[in-house]
Write a protein that holds these residues in place. Sequence first.
Motif, mmCIF file in Angstrom:
data_model
loop_
_atom_site.group_PDB
_atom_site.id
_atom_site.type_symbol
_atom_site.label_atom_id
_atom_site.label_comp_id
_atom_site.label_asym_id
_atom_site.label_seq_id
_atom_site.Cartn_x
_atom_site.Cartn_y
_atom_site.Cartn_z
ATOM 1 N N LEU A 77 41.425 -15.476 -26.548
ATOM 2 C CA LEU A 77 41.722 -16.895 -26.307
ATOM 3 C C LEU A 77 41.316 -17.768 -27.492
ATOM 4 O O LEU A 77 41.846 -18.865 -27.678
ATOM 5 C CB LEU A 77 41.021 -17.380 -25.036
ATOM 6 N N GLU A 78 40.392 -17.261 -28.308
ATOM 7 C CA GLU A 78 39.986 -17.987 -29.514
ATOM 8 C C GLU A 78 40.884 -17.660 -30.701
ATOM 9 O O GLU A 78 40.653 -18.142 -31.820
ATOM 10 C CB GLU A 78 38.532 -17.636 -29.859
ATOM 11 N N GLY A 79 41.921 -16.833 -30.456
ATOM 12 C CA GLY A 79 42.864 -16.510 -31.513
ATOM 13 C C GLY A 79 42.499 -15.294 -32.345
ATOM 14 O O GLY A 79 43.146 -14.996 -33.349
ATOM 15 N N LYS A 80 41.474 -14.551 -31.910
ATOM 16 C CA LYS A 80 41.065 -13.354 -32.648
ATOM 17 C C LYS A 80 41.862 -12.149 -32.166
ATOM 18 O O LYS A 80 42.085 -11.980 -30.966
ATOM 19 C CB LYS A 80 39.564 -13.114 -32.473
ATOM 20 N N THR A 81 42.270 -11.297 -33.090
ATOM 21 C CA THR A 81 43.027 -10.095 -32.742
ATOM 22 C C THR A 81 42.670 -8.961 -33.691
ATOM 23 O O THR A 81 42.117 -9.197 -34.773
ATOM 24 C CB THR A 81 44.545 -10.355 -32.795
ATOM 25 N N ASN A 82 42.978 -7.739 -33.252
ATOM 26 C CA ASN A 82 42.707 -6.545 -34.056
ATOM 27 C C ASN A 82 41.209 -6.293 -34.230
ATOM 28 O O ASN A 82 40.773 -5.793 -35.266
ATOM 29 C CB ASN A 82 43.374 -6.627 -35.425
ATOM 30 N N TYR A 83 40.445 -6.634 -33.202
ATOM 31 C CA TYR A 83 39.006 -6.391 -33.223
ATOM 32 C C TYR A 83 38.605 -5.485 -32.069
ATOM 33 O O TYR A 83 39.327 -5.371 -31.070
ATOM 34 C CB TYR A 83 38.221 -7.705 -33.098
ATOM 35 N N MET A 84 37.436 -4.883 -32.219
ATOM 36 C CA MET A 84 36.806 -4.149 -31.129
ATOM 37 C C MET A 84 35.492 -4.846 -30.797
ATOM 38 O O MET A 84 34.730 -5.229 -31.692
ATOM 39 C CB MET A 84 36.515 -2.700 -31.525
ATOM 40 N N VAL A 85 35.226 -5.005 -29.523
ATOM 41 C CA VAL A 85 33.958 -5.572 -29.075
ATOM 42 C C VAL A 85 32.874 -4.499 -29.175
ATOM 43 O O VAL A 85 33.112 -3.338 -28.836
ATOM 44 C CB VAL A 85 34.069 -6.056 -27.617
ATOM 45 N N GLY A 86 31.698 -4.878 -29.642
ATOM 46 C CA GLY A 86 30.622 -3.901 -29.752
ATOM 47 C C GLY A 86 29.258 -4.512 -29.506
ATOM 48 O O GLY A 86 29.076 -5.734 -29.628
ATOM 49 N N LEU A 87 28.308 -3.670 -29.156
ATOM 50 C CA LEU A 87 26.923 -4.095 -28.951
ATOM 51 C C LEU A 87 26.123 -3.749 -30.202
ATOM 52 O O LEU A 87 25.959 -2.577 -30.545
ATOM 53 C CB LEU A 87 26.316 -3.389 -27.735
ATOM 54 N N ILE A 88 25.633 -4.787 -30.896
ATOM 55 C CA ILE A 88 24.822 -4.593 -32.096
ATOM 56 C C ILE A 88 23.610 -5.517 -32.002
ATOM 57 O O ILE A 88 23.770 -6.718 -31.812
ATOM 58 C CB ILE A 88 25.621 -4.898 -33.377
ATOM 59 N N ASN A 89 22.425 -4.920 -32.101
ATOM 60 C CA ASN A 89 21.181 -5.690 -31.973
ATOM 61 C C ASN A 89 21.162 -6.506 -30.680
ATOM 62 O O ASN A 89 20.778 -7.681 -30.671
ATOM 63 C CB ASN A 89 20.994 -6.609 -33.186
#
Length: 328
Positions: A285-297
């Motif tokens: 919805l924020e216009g971001k694409t081609n990413y993977m969500v991840g848990l870091i720190n």
Amino acid sequence: MSGNIKKIGVMTSGGDAPGMNAAIRSVVRTCAYHNIECIGIYRGYEGIIEGDFKSMNARSVKGIINKGGTVLKSARSKGFRTPEGRKVAYDQLINAGIDALVLIGGDGTFNGGLVFNKEFDFPIIGIPCTIDNDIYGTTHTIGFDTALNTVVECIDKIRDTASSHNRLFFVEVMGRDVGHIALNAGVGAGAEEILIPEENLGLDRLLDSLNKSKQSGKTSSIVVVAEGDKIGKNVFELKDYVEATLDEYDVRVSVLGHMQRGGPPSCFDRVLASRMGVKAVESLLEGKTNYMVGLINEQMNLTPIEQAVKGKSKIDRELLRVADIMST
């Protein structure tokens, strides 16, 4: 929030993992929260090609957070591997008015989405869900924690019979290319030795370790073996070699197999899936694409999908040292 996305599709693909349903639930309810229509896609990429879609709302996903497997099912798709199949899939999405996709799965799922995005510039975002924990860009994939708990519980039970009969058990766990399950579960269950693809310890080291265990007074032993371990062709060959070389050992093999994929997800995986689902939808919805969500720190972050599939998760070297010390 972006006004371009009105309808989001969600699908699961690849091997199932505990927590997939929790991730689906999170995506659907986050869409409902933001007044975005959510479409469930059955059987992964094959379902896109066939137009196997169903509109979902907050009530559609009640009572699934504690369920293993995936209510949206999973399947392989030969058609999606071809340009013609992907064009059919694109047309199906456009005809259904779907503006973006949330892909829940592993590297195979993300590779398919990456190709699809490059060909059609279709917005995608990935949620890493695989028991192997082999995706770059996150410390934990959904399903990994539950699989560990399952493996440790099984090894605890195997140890009971091993100690009763003074036996050596080789316990094979999943991990064709990485040893995260074997290493973590081995330490957690107190295994005498842990064999993983990243570290070719060799037969001499294994035999030496088993001899030391015997000399130190241990009457039974557990060796956790990742299925991709390089010492032998398979765990049964390993068992035959040890039995032939060390007469004092009565050796058994237990292959845990697909039970590691099943069962209710742990609290950790349910919370992780819920957080990742929210992050995935809101990123689109924020216009971001081609990413993977991840848990870091302990925080939700985004990693480019291409980087996620090309990068390699690394084994915890400190945990290897801990395992070596604990086997004393």
